[in-house]
Design a protein around this motif. Sequence first.
Motif, PDB file in Angstrom:
ATOM      1  N   SER A 107      69.356 -55.329  65.387  1.00  0.00           N
ATOM      2  CA  SER A 107      69.587 -56.725  65.731  1.00  0.00           C
ATOM      3  C   SER A 107      68.517 -57.249  66.694  1.00  0.00           C
ATOM      4  N   ALA A 108      68.090 -58.500  66.430  1.00  0.00           N
ATOM      5  CA  ALA A 108      67.144 -59.161  67.328  1.00  0.00           C
ATOM      6  C   ALA A 108      67.740 -59.324  68.724  1.00  0.00           C
ATOM      7  N   LEU A 109      69.072 -59.403  68.814  1.00  0.00           N
ATOM      8  CA  LEU A 109      69.727 -59.517  70.123  1.00  0.00           C
ATOM      9  C   LEU A 109      69.581 -58.246  70.940  1.00  0.00           C
ATOM     10  N   LEU A 110      69.365 -57.124  70.297  1.00  0.00           N
ATOM     11  CA  LEU A 110      69.102 -55.860  70.987  1.00  0.00           C
ATOM     12  C   LEU A 110      67.598 -55.655  71.161  1.00  0.00           C
ATOM     13  N   MET A 111      66.833 -55.974  70.127  1.00  0.00           N
ATOM     14  CA  MET A 111      65.385 -55.766  70.195  1.00  0.00           C
ATOM     15  C   MET A 111      64.729 -56.672  71.229  1.00  0.00           C
ATOM     16  N   GLY A 112      65.189 -57.912  71.356  1.00  0.00           N
ATOM     17  CA  GLY A 112      64.598 -58.836  72.326  1.00  0.00           C
ATOM     18  C   GLY A 112      64.567 -58.261  73.737  1.00  0.00           C
ATOM     19  N   PRO A 113      65.728 -57.843  74.267  1.00  0.00           N
ATOM     20  CA  PRO A 113      65.715 -57.257  75.615  1.00  0.00           C
ATOM     21  C   PRO A 113      64.885 -55.972  75.709  1.00  0.00           C
ATOM     22  N   LEU A 114      64.899 -55.162  74.651  1.00  0.00           N
ATOM     23  CA  LEU A 114      64.078 -53.946  74.671  1.00  0.00           C
ATOM     24  C   LEU A 114      62.590 -54.291  74.727  1.00  0.00           C
ATOM     25  N   LEU A 115      62.188 -55.329  74.013  1.00  0.00           N
ATOM     26  CA  LEU A 115      60.787 -55.751  74.059  1.00  0.00           C
ATOM     27  C   LEU A 115      60.435 -56.351  75.417  1.00  0.00           C
ATOM     28  N   VAL A 116      61.349 -57.126  76.000  1.00  0.00           N
ATOM     29  CA  VAL A 116      61.102 -57.672  77.344  1.00  0.00           C
ATOM     30  C   VAL A 116      60.946 -56.525  78.343  1.00  0.00           C
ATOM     31  N   LEU A 117      61.815 -55.535  78.246  1.00  0.00           N
ATOM     32  CA  LEU A 117      61.708 -54.385  79.137  1.00  0.00           C
ATOM     33  C   LEU A 117      60.389 -53.656  78.917  1.00  0.00           C
ATOM     34  N   THR A 118      59.926 -53.610  77.687  1.00  0.00           N
ATOM     35  CA  THR A 118      58.659 -52.957  77.383  1.00  0.00           C
ATOM     36  C   THR A 118      57.489 -53.743  77.960  1.00  0.00           C
ATOM     37  N   VAL A 119      57.555 -55.065  77.918  1.00  0.00           N
ATOM     38  CA  VAL A 119      56.502 -55.881  78.538  1.00  0.00           C
ATOM     39  C   VAL A 119      56.424 -55.575  80.031  1.00  0.00           C
ATOM     40  N   LEU A 120      57.577 -55.479  80.669  1.00  0.00           N
ATOM     41  CA  LEU A 120      57.614 -55.324  82.121  1.00  0.00           C
ATOM     42  C   LEU A 120      57.425 -53.883  82.583  1.00  0.00           C
ATOM     43  N   LEU A 121      58.103 -52.957  81.938  1.00  0.00           N
ATOM     44  CA  LEU A 121      58.075 -51.546  82.327  1.00  0.00           C
ATOM     45  C   LEU A 121      58.077 -50.706  81.044  1.00  0.00           C
ATOM     46  N   SER A 122      56.929 -50.624  80.407  1.00  0.00           N
ATOM     47  CA  SER A 122      56.885 -50.077  79.050  1.00  0.00           C
ATOM     48  C   SER A 122      57.545 -48.716  78.864  1.00  0.00           C
ATOM     49  N   PRO A 123      57.407 -47.760  79.770  1.00  0.00           N
ATOM     50  CA  PRO A 123      58.085 -46.486  79.503  1.00  0.00           C
ATOM     51  C   PRO A 123      59.603 -46.622  79.397  1.00  0.00           C
ATOM     52  N   PHE A 124      60.205 -47.481  80.202  1.00  0.00           N
ATOM     53  CA  PHE A 124      61.652 -47.672  80.140  1.00  0.00           C
ATOM     54  C   PHE A 124      62.058 -48.318  78.816  1.00  0.00           C
ATOM     55  N   GLY A 125      61.339 -49.380  78.436  1.00  0.00           N
ATOM     56  CA  GLY A 125      61.644 -50.058  77.184  1.00  0.00           C
ATOM     57  C   GLY A 125      61.419 -49.158  75.985  1.00  0.00           C
ATOM     58  N   PHE A 126      60.328 -48.407  75.999  1.00  0.00           N
ATOM     59  CA  PHE A 126      60.014 -47.526  74.880  1.00  0.00           C
ATOM     60  C   PHE A 126      61.049 -46.413  74.759  1.00  0.00           C
ATOM     61  N   LEU A 127      61.413 -45.801  75.878  1.00  0.00           N
ATOM     62  CA  LEU A 127      62.436 -44.742  75.829  1.00  0.00           C
ATOM     63  C   LEU A 127      63.782 -45.305  75.375  1.00  0.00           C
TER      64      LEU A 127
END
Length: 156
Positions: A107-127
Motif C-alpha cells: 500500500s502507498a499508505l505504508l510505502m509513503g512513510p517508509l520512503l519519508v523515513l528513508t529520505v531522512l534516515l535511510s538505514p532506518f527506512g531501508f531496514l
Amino acid sequence: MTGFLFELSFLLAAPVWLLMIFAPAWGPTARIAGSPLTVVPVLLVYLALAVPVFPELWSAVSSPDLGTFRELMALPDGAGAVWAQVIGWDLLIGQWMYREGRRLEISALLMGPLLVLTVLLSPFGFLGFLGVRAVRERRGEPRAVAGSPVPGQARR
C-alpha cells in the motif's frame, strides 16, 4: 559556492522523492523511478565538490581511518561531497524500494512513510522496508507489475 552545491544536491533529488511519495500510481512516476539516470545530476554535484578535495578524499577512502575521514569532513567541499554522495545513493535505494513496493503491491499508505523515513534516515527506512517486504513475500507470491514476470516464473 559550496553551500549552494550542498543544497542543490538535495533539491535535484527531491522531485523524484516527491513523485514516489505523493504520486506513486501516476504513470510517469514508475518510469522516472525506474531510471538510474535520476541520480546523475546529484553525482555531477558530487564531482564538483569532490574534485577540489580529491587528494584528501582519496586518502580517506584508500586507507580508511577515522582521523583521515574526520579531516576530510572538516573541509567544506569534503563534507559537501560526502553529503551529495549520500543523497545520490539514498535516492537509488528509495527508487528500488518504490519499485519493489509496487511489485509486491504494498500500500502507498505504508510505502509513503517508509520512503519519508528513508529520505531522512535511510538505514532506518531501508531496514523497515526489508521487514515489510519479508512479511509480504511470506504471505504469497506477488503479482507482476506492468507485464514483467515474477522472479522465478518463466515468461509466456
